[in-house]
Motif scaffolding. Structure first.
Motif, PDB file in Angstrom:
ATOM      1  N   PHE A 178      27.456  16.684 -71.862  1.00  0.00           N
ATOM      2  CA  PHE A 178      27.228  15.320 -71.803  1.00  0.00           C
ATOM      3  C   PHE A 178      26.141  14.729 -72.867  1.00  0.00           C
ATOM      4  CE2 PHE A 178      29.549  15.797 -68.122  1.00  0.00           C
ATOM      5  CZ  PHE A 178      30.656  14.755 -68.096  1.00  0.00           C
ATOM      6  N   GLY A 179      25.245  15.928 -73.483  1.00  0.00           N
ATOM      7  CA  GLY A 179      24.078  15.564 -74.284  1.00  0.00           C
ATOM      8  C   GLY A 179      24.412  14.561 -75.486  1.00  0.00           C
ATOM      9  N   GLY A 180      23.941  13.689 -75.806  1.00  0.00           N
ATOM     10  CA  GLY A 180      24.069  12.835 -76.854  1.00  0.00           C
ATOM     11  C   GLY A 180      25.060  11.736 -76.478  1.00  0.00           C
ATOM     12  N   GLY A 181      26.029  12.086 -75.458  1.00  0.00           N
ATOM     13  CA  GLY A 181      26.782  10.771 -75.241  1.00  0.00           C
ATOM     14  C   GLY A 181      26.289  10.095 -73.971  1.00  0.00           C
ATOM     15  N   ALA A 182      25.545  10.622 -73.034  1.00  0.00           N
ATOM     16  CA  ALA A 182      24.973  10.012 -71.811  1.00  0.00           C
ATOM     17  C   ALA A 182      23.769   9.648 -71.648  1.00  0.00           C
ATOM     18  CB  ALA A 182      25.623  10.887 -70.592  1.00  0.00           C
ATOM     19  N   GLN A 183      23.493   8.489 -71.090  1.00  0.00           N
ATOM     20  CA  GLN A 183      22.121   7.951 -70.880  1.00  0.00           C
ATOM     21  C   GLN A 183      21.331   8.972 -70.125  1.00  0.00           C
ATOM     22  OE1 GLN A 183      20.136   6.218 -72.256  1.00  0.00           O
ATOM     23  NE2 GLN A 183      21.249   4.447 -73.156  1.00  0.00           N
ATOM     24  N   ALA A 216      25.354   6.973 -75.776  1.00  0.00           N
ATOM     25  CA  ALA A 216      23.938   6.741 -75.806  1.00  0.00           C
ATOM     26  C   ALA A 216      23.299   7.090 -76.872  1.00  0.00           C
ATOM     27  CB  ALA A 216      23.391   7.243 -74.558  1.00  0.00           C
ATOM     28  N   THR A 260      21.037  16.637 -80.620  1.00  0.00           N
ATOM     29  CA  THR A 260      20.523  15.925 -79.521  1.00  0.00           C
ATOM     30  C   THR A 260      19.142  16.321 -79.197  1.00  0.00           C
ATOM     31  OG1 THR A 260      21.386  17.165 -77.695  1.00  0.00           O
ATOM     32  CG2 THR A 260      22.897  15.550 -78.794  1.00  0.00           C
ATOM     33  N   GLN A 279      28.965  12.525 -81.237  1.00  0.00           N
ATOM     34  CA  GLN A 279      27.924  12.834 -80.488  1.00  0.00           C
ATOM     35  C   GLN A 279      27.690  13.963 -79.451  1.00  0.00           C
ATOM     36  OE1 GLN A 279      27.025   8.851 -78.319  1.00  0.00           O
ATOM     37  NE2 GLN A 279      27.190   7.700 -80.329  1.00  0.00           N
ATOM     38  N   ASP A 309      17.405  15.917 -75.360  1.00  0.00           N
ATOM     39  CA  ASP A 309      17.312  15.659 -73.825  1.00  0.00           C
ATOM     40  C   ASP A 309      15.732  16.181 -72.983  1.00  0.00           C
ATOM     41  OD1 ASP A 309      19.298  13.749 -72.658  1.00  0.00           O
ATOM     42  OD2 ASP A 309      20.615  15.012 -73.521  1.00  0.00           O
TER      43      ASP A 309
END
Lengths: 466, 466
Positions: B227-232, A292, A308, A302, A310
């Motif tokens: 997961f930040g950056g990679g996951a929706q 994402a 990032t 990523q 979030d």
């Protein structure tokens, strides 16, 4: 001196493992959630419990007050023959447990159970982060002490109770006690393996900036029939602003956000590519299929080397069952940024606040709360203890230990460097599917067992490497 | 017959007002929140209490089960000499009270207190909406009965317990009992005055479509470091979609949303302009200064004759104190639309759902809940009872009663027309600052007192006008 003694120590770890597990469970039963005031006594109880346990290993272990939850300082000195002195760090505080209804069992009643694929796992809040991890080190010390009567290196343990809330009171505590906390280097056990069979040492960490923003409009909640259309709705304003933080390509739109961010050196990028982290291995287990983040970056970039943004929480208006035609007076969100080398948290904070403020319509104001911040960290891949730890891990797991970058932040690593002048070696046994910070947090029983054995070997390797 | 008796009835209302207030308080003390299951017994208690009270006025009053909270049907027939028969409608259910901490007093302990500007006000949940309003009619009936021994017109009362949650079970109840509920026209007491001194009859109402949307991404909550950056992130997706519902000019961007929406006829627009509703009178009391709706429309259009979209609630991720670096598995919002003539709720619902669905990225899905819907209503300004009510209101308040459009929805008005074939006369004594659906709901003591007197006059006017 160490290697002849290592095998009996490892044998003892195996023989005593059920007791190690019972000691971990005793710690997991304490509800030491640092972010919620009602659990302050539980945090104290966890500190007292740990200090008492560590004292049985021959450490002088003290619970020491801070301006927040207490810290534990424990020390054992050897023969002062110039052997290495390590500062071990862990944290006894844990994340909140909500949403509680998604836990399959009460979060503070640890059990060993079977994972769907047959692995034995320890399930509880803190099973991994960080009670399970810190106990791998404590249990390794226990085995050394039990079998040999002493420890192979000098050790100071410092265990805090505010890691999950930004260590705001712990850092001043470090400053105030830096003479006492002298050591050759630090060990931090709060990271993960590369995968279930491949140990890893983390040599870079993303930084973190965590902001809360509240948008205020009318002086009270309004009825949307009477005022709808005429009155500003702070949820509309908040979603409009936050919804614009990423562009179509997954890039963050805050002006200046990427200033100073460098691409990976080609050789490291090549190494990372060779690890072949695919959506299938990384995202499929969590029910996702496509990365994402920034569209022009590898998945491993990523999650490791790219900054990032979030939104970690949002709330406003009526959120109960059914419907209520309200226009609320305010709405708020928690927004965090993972930062990389070259990004200054203070500058990014200001850029974020400016971004929000510039987009406020008439009659709205924004209130900000700074929850925590830490810059990114890049460790020296060539430091000597790191090489020793790498050899020991490779011996234990039968597979070359990798040097990896982590997407997560462990702000204390920067604080150790700044306040105590210490480099850190980051070794841990977590796995991506541990559900840390989530319902049903777990730690593989194998992580706990081989984690203890790994530390026993690492301490021996440090002693040899001096 | 009526006018000679009217003055003694009005005198009795004045003399008995303290008792009227005590009877209202008894109803306000019952926590009849219809949207929350835990208050179901309180809803029953409110229905029983009201039926018992209305029976003392010579009505046959029954609490009648529905598939949800019960309704009250009460009837009093006169001499069957062809006098008018009115169907009075009100609702005993109230909105939830959260956020409770913003109430200055417990919401179900009614008091008369002083407004900042010296007005006497009744403060409680339901003080206006709709317990205070419906009791103005009940007390007017009581005075007529007490003073004259009978009522000037035939009356059926129907009082429901699910207005605040969309009347889903009440409408089938109307269908099933339409023979019993025959009348010449309906009276609805759930609207407001133009201002503190100017009575009003509402002749148009906006419709309502209320949707809940939940965005789901990963199969569990995730750690934003790992997961930040990679996951929706479903909050990011939700804010992006909802943040795009309005354009820079305050227009709603859903394709086809404005299809069929007509501009006001020039003569009505001119009348409305002459009312001179300014931000200073309408928005300043709630702490705002600029209309937030479509930039090319008057404020009075924005709140009365133009369709709107409001996000009434949003929630996702961590919303407790402090910080938590979570990427949640889901996030949800409650979104409502005020509709005007020409807009079909079912078509707008589909357009909204299509809008959301078309904007979902890979790995995300949207789940929708339909909370309620009702089309807009435009009543006949020339109906005979409306003229009678207008004269009576003008007599009581000493100021010409206005015919106005309301921004709010009273779906029951369309249901009366559809199921019973009845037109409605909408008279009420609410004020814009009553905080309905909000903390510290109030009803001006004067609204309650002169509201009772107004209905006493209106009943007389209906009797005369036959």
């Amino acid at each position: 001196m160490s290697n002849t003694k290592l095998q009996p120590v490892l044998d003892h770890i195996d023989a005593d493992f059920d007791n190690s597990l019972e000691r971990l469970f005793a710690l997991l039963r304490i509800k030491s959630i640092s972010s919620e005031a009602e659990f302050a006594d539980d945090c104290k109880a966890a500190a007292n419990h740990l200090a008492k346990d560590i004292a049985t290993l021959g450490f002088t272990a003290e619970v020491r007050p801070t301006a927040g939850h207490p810290a534990i300082v424990a020390r054992v000195n050897g023969s002062s023959d110039g052997r290495p002195h390590v500062l071990f760090y862990g944290h006894y505080d844990v994340q909140p447990v909500d949403p509680l209804n998604l836990w399959h069992r009460p979060p503070f009643e640890p059990v060993v159970t079977d994972h769907a694929d047959g692995r034995k796992i320890i399930v509880a809040r803190g099973a991994e982060d960080d009670k399970g991890q810190l106990m791998t080190f404590v249990e390794a010390c226990r085995a050394w002490k039990k079998v040999t009567g002493s420890l192979p290196v000098d050790i100071t343990m410092i265990i805090e109770g505010e890691e999950e809330i930004g260590s705001k009171n712990f850092v001043p505590f470090l400053e105030a006690n830096k003479a006492e906390l002298k050591a050759d280097f630090a060990l931090v056990c709060d990271t993960g393996m590369w995968d279930r069979n491949t140990p890893a040492i983390t040599t870079s960490l993303r930084g973190l900036l965590y902001e809360e923003v509240k948008i205020k409009a009318a002086n009270r909640d309004l009825h949307s029939g009477v005022f709808g259309g005429g009155a500003q709705n702070p949820i509309r304003v908040l979603t409009r602003i936050l919804g614009g933080l990423h562009d179509e390509n997954g890039r963050i739109t805050i002006p200046g956000f990427y200033d100073g961010v460098k691409d990976l050196p080609p050789d490291i990028l090549a190494q990372w590519k060779s690890l072949n982290l695919t959506p299938d291995t990384f995202l499929k287990p969590i029910g996702l299929s496509l990365p994402a983040g920034e569209k022009d970056r590898l998945l491993i970039e990523q999650i490791s080397s790219r900054p990032t943004c979030d939104i970690n929480g949002i709330i406003g208006g009526y959120t109960g069952e059914g419907s209520k035609t309200v226009i609320p007076a305010e709405a708020s969100a928690k927004v965090s940024f993972r930062l990389v080398e070259g990004q200054d948290p203070a500058r990014i904070r200001q850029a974020f606040r400016d971004y929000v403020t510039a987009r406020l319509p008439a009659d709205c104001k924004a209130v900000f709360i700074d929850h925590s911040s830490a810059p990114a960290i890049a460790l020296d891949w060539d430091m000597k203890p790191l090489a020793a730890a790498r050899r020991a891990l490779t011996d234990e797991w039968g597979k070359e230990a990798l040097l990896v970058g982590s997407g997560a932040s462990i702000p204390i690593v920067a604080d150790f460097k700044r306040t105590l002048g210490l480099d850190s070696v980051l070794v841990g046994f977590g796995l991506d599917d541990d559900n840390i910070h989530s319902p049903n947090e777990k730690y593989d029983l194998r992580s706990f067992h081989k984690g203890i054995r790994s530390w026993a070997r690492i301490l021996a390797a440090f002693a040899e490497a001096r």
